[in-house]
Write a protein that holds these residues in place. Structure first.
Motif, mmCIF file in Angstrom:
data_model
loop_
_atom_site.group_PDB
_atom_site.id
_atom_site.type_symbol
_atom_site.label_atom_id
_atom_site.label_comp_id
_atom_site.label_asym_id
_atom_site.label_seq_id
_atom_site.Cartn_x
_atom_site.Cartn_y
_atom_site.Cartn_z
ATOM 1 N N VAL A 106 0.843 -1.200 0.000
ATOM 2 C CA VAL A 106 0.000 0.000 0.000
ATOM 3 C C VAL A 106 0.877 1.248 0.000
ATOM 4 O O VAL A 106 0.612 2.227 -0.737
ATOM 5 C CB VAL A 106 -0.949 -0.011 1.208
ATOM 6 N N ALA A 107 1.922 1.240 0.814
ATOM 7 C CA ALA A 107 2.837 2.384 0.819
ATOM 8 C C ALA A 107 3.504 2.561 -0.541
ATOM 9 O O ALA A 107 3.657 3.690 -1.045
ATOM 10 C CB ALA A 107 3.893 2.189 1.911
ATOM 11 N N PHE A 108 3.895 1.444 -1.152
ATOM 12 C CA PHE A 108 4.507 1.528 -2.487
ATOM 13 C C PHE A 108 3.508 2.043 -3.520
ATOM 14 O O PHE A 108 3.881 2.786 -4.448
ATOM 15 C CB PHE A 108 5.027 0.145 -2.890
ATOM 16 N N GLY A 109 2.204 1.683 -3.403
ATOM 17 C CA GLY A 109 1.193 2.174 -4.339
ATOM 18 C C GLY A 109 0.984 3.677 -4.207
ATOM 19 O O GLY A 109 0.856 4.384 -5.219
ATOM 20 N N VAL A 110 0.956 4.186 -2.973
ATOM 21 C CA VAL A 110 0.812 5.633 -2.778
ATOM 22 C C VAL A 110 1.997 6.369 -3.386
ATOM 23 O O VAL A 110 1.847 7.419 -4.043
ATOM 24 C CB VAL A 110 0.658 5.953 -1.279
ATOM 25 N N ILE A 111 3.189 5.831 -3.190
ATOM 26 C CA ILE A 111 4.377 6.457 -3.776
ATOM 27 C C ILE A 111 4.301 6.448 -5.297
ATOM 28 O O ILE A 111 4.701 7.417 -5.967
ATOM 29 C CB ILE A 111 5.642 5.729 -3.276
ATOM 30 N N THR A 112 3.739 5.378 -5.869
ATOM 31 C CA THR A 112 3.623 5.288 -7.331
ATOM 32 C C THR A 112 2.693 6.377 -7.880
ATOM 33 O O THR A 112 3.005 7.040 -8.884
ATOM 34 C CB THR A 112 3.099 3.898 -7.723
ATOM 35 N N VAL A 113 1.538 6.566 -7.247
ATOM 36 C CA VAL A 113 0.590 7.579 -7.718
ATOM 37 C C VAL A 113 1.186 8.980 -7.596
ATOM 38 O O VAL A 113 1.109 9.804 -8.525
ATOM 39 C CB VAL A 113 -0.738 7.468 -6.937
ATOM 40 N N MET A 151 -3.024 12.258 -23.054
ATOM 41 C CA MET A 151 -2.447 11.853 -21.770
ATOM 42 C C MET A 151 -2.590 13.026 -20.790
ATOM 43 O O MET A 151 -1.622 13.738 -20.512
ATOM 44 C CB MET A 151 -0.971 11.461 -21.936
ATOM 45 N N SER A 152 -3.782 13.184 -20.283
ATOM 46 C CA SER A 152 -4.030 14.288 -19.357
ATOM 47 C C SER A 152 -3.622 13.885 -17.923
ATOM 48 O O SER A 152 -3.270 12.735 -17.643
ATOM 49 C CB SER A 152 -5.515 14.676 -19.399
ATOM 50 N N LEU A 153 -3.696 14.859 -17.046
ATOM 51 C CA LEU A 153 -3.306 14.597 -15.662
ATOM 52 C C LEU A 153 -4.259 13.611 -14.986
ATOM 53 O O LEU A 153 -3.830 12.747 -14.221
ATOM 54 C CB LEU A 153 -3.282 15.922 -14.882
ATOM 55 N N GLY A 154 -5.560 13.714 -15.286
ATOM 56 C CA GLY A 154 -6.530 12.792 -14.691
ATOM 57 C C GLY A 154 -6.309 11.364 -15.140
ATOM 58 O O GLY A 154 -6.410 10.413 -14.356
ATOM 59 N N ALA A 157 -3.215 9.942 -13.419
ATOM 60 C CA ALA A 157 -3.491 9.573 -12.034
ATOM 61 C C ALA A 157 -4.337 8.298 -11.952
ATOM 62 O O ALA A 157 -4.135 7.453 -11.072
ATOM 63 C CB ALA A 157 -4.200 10.724 -11.321
ATOM 64 N N SER A 158 -5.290 8.157 -12.902
ATOM 65 C CA SER A 158 -6.133 6.942 -12.911
ATOM 66 C C SER A 158 -5.311 5.701 -13.233
ATOM 67 O O SER A 158 -5.436 4.658 -12.571
ATOM 68 C CB SER A 158 -7.263 7.096 -13.933
ATOM 69 N N TYR A 159 -4.464 5.790 -14.226
ATOM 70 C CA TYR A 159 -3.616 4.643 -14.593
ATOM 71 C C TYR A 159 -2.666 4.272 -13.442
ATOM 72 O O TYR A 159 -2.456 3.082 -13.140
ATOM 73 C CB TYR A 159 -2.816 4.967 -15.849
ATOM 74 N N ALA A 160 -2.109 5.294 -12.790
ATOM 75 C CA ALA A 160 -1.190 5.020 -11.677
ATOM 76 C C ALA A 160 -1.931 4.367 -10.504
ATOM 77 O O ALA A 160 -1.396 3.467 -9.841
ATOM 78 C CB ALA A 160 -0.532 6.319 -11.222
ATOM 79 N N THR A 161 -3.192 4.761 -10.282
ATOM 80 C CA THR A 161 -3.962 4.157 -9.190
ATOM 81 C C THR A 161 -4.283 2.698 -9.489
ATOM 82 O O THR A 161 -4.208 1.828 -8.606
ATOM 83 C CB THR A 161 -5.259 4.946 -8.978
ATOM 84 N N ILE A 162 -4.668 2.414 -10.750
ATOM 85 C CA ILE A 162 -4.962 1.023 -11.123
ATOM 86 C C ILE A 162 -3.719 0.150 -10.960
ATOM 87 O O ILE A 162 -3.782 -0.970 -10.437
ATOM 88 C CB ILE A 162 -5.499 0.979 -12.566
ATOM 89 N N ILE A 163 -2.584 0.677 -11.395
ATOM 90 C CA ILE A 163 -1.334 -0.090 -11.271
ATOM 91 C C ILE A 163 -0.994 -0.326 -9.793
ATOM 92 O O ILE A 163 -0.541 -1.407 -9.401
ATOM 93 C CB ILE A 163 -0.193 0.647 -11.994
ATOM 94 N N ALA A 164 -1.236 0.679 -8.943
ATOM 95 C CA ALA A 164 -0.931 0.536 -7.515
ATOM 96 C C ALA A 164 -1.814 -0.526 -6.861
ATOM 97 O O ALA A 164 -1.338 -1.337 -6.057
ATOM 98 C CB ALA A 164 -1.120 1.876 -6.817
ATOM 99 N N VAL A 165 -3.119 -0.568 -7.235
ATOM 100 C CA VAL A 165 -4.012 -1.574 -6.652
ATOM 101 C C VAL A 165 -3.614 -2.971 -7.082
ATOM 102 O O VAL A 165 -3.602 -3.925 -6.279
ATOM 103 C CB VAL A 165 -5.474 -1.258 -7.040
ATOM 104 N N VAL A 166 -3.265 -3.110 -8.362
ATOM 105 C CA VAL A 166 -2.825 -4.424 -8.841
ATOM 106 C C VAL A 166 -1.545 -4.860 -8.135
ATOM 107 O O VAL A 166 -1.387 -6.034 -7.766
ATOM 108 C CB VAL A 166 -2.628 -4.378 -10.375
#
Length: 199
Positions: A106-113, A151-154, A157-166
């Motif tokens: 979870v900490a690594f996912g937050v850092i990724t986003v 490739m907008s900011l939203g 952020a969405s792609y980074a969140t999906i990658i973090a959850v996975v």
């Protein structure tokens, strides 16, 4: 003619003066032929003290104290020996490994986003998107292409969140399976050896 004798008083006997015994003075013992004096005996009157003796109640000066420091009131404590203990990690609890891996993922996912959003903002400030749009227009002669819309900011952020959850799910499951496999291997070879020492 006989002279009349004077009568002596009754009860009185003629006093005879007996000579008193005179005290014989012994000569003082000299160094030769005399017995050694007892320890702690004081010298006789008029006799000189020995050179090495000091009067009672007088402390030795700094010159008389031993220079090598043998007389120490406090001695340093002996250095404690370092204790060592060799242990074997023969079993790892899979559930505890799962909890630890979940928190770390979870900490690594937050850092990724946060890192993805920060990199996008940095590229926008540096003008990278404008330069890339100009390059695409010059190469393909197409106008109206904007990388910010694709490739907008939203979207970033969405792609980074999906990658973090996975990553959270994958890392947690893989860590628990690794703990199970370690327990199986440790039952065969004995586990990993660990040596513990005191500070």
């Amino acid at each position: 003619m006989s002279t009349p004798s004077t009568p002596r008083p009754s009860g009185s006997a003629p006093k005879s003066e007996a000579p008193r015994p005179t005290q014989v003075k012994r000569p003082a013992p000299t160094g030769t032929g005399s017995r050694p004096a007892a320890a702690g005996a004081r010298p006789a009157a008029g006799q000189a003290r020995p050179a090495g003796a000091r009067p009672a109640g007088q402390r030795p000066t700094g010159a008389q104290r031993p220079a090598n420091g043998q007389e120490r009131l406090v001695r340093p404590a002996p250095k404690a020996k370092v204790r060592k203990a060799r242990l074997l990690v023969s079993k790892v609890e899979p559930f505890s490994v799962l909890k630890l891996a979940f928190l770390l993922s979870v900490a690594f996912g937050v850092i990724t986003v946060v890192a993805a959003v920060g990199i996008w903002a940095l590229l926008d400030l540096m003008g990278t998107f404008d330069a890339f749009n100009q390059l695409i227009q010059d190469a393909m002669a197409e106008g109206g292409f904007d990388l910010r819309q694709t490739m907008s900011l939203g979207q970033v952020a969405s792609y980074a969140t999906i990658i973090a959850v996975v990553n959270v799910v994958v890392i947690s499951i893989v860590s628990m399976l690794g703990a199970v496999l370690y327990n199986i291997a440790a039952s065969l070879v004995g586990g990993v050896g660990v040596t513990l020492t005191d500070d």
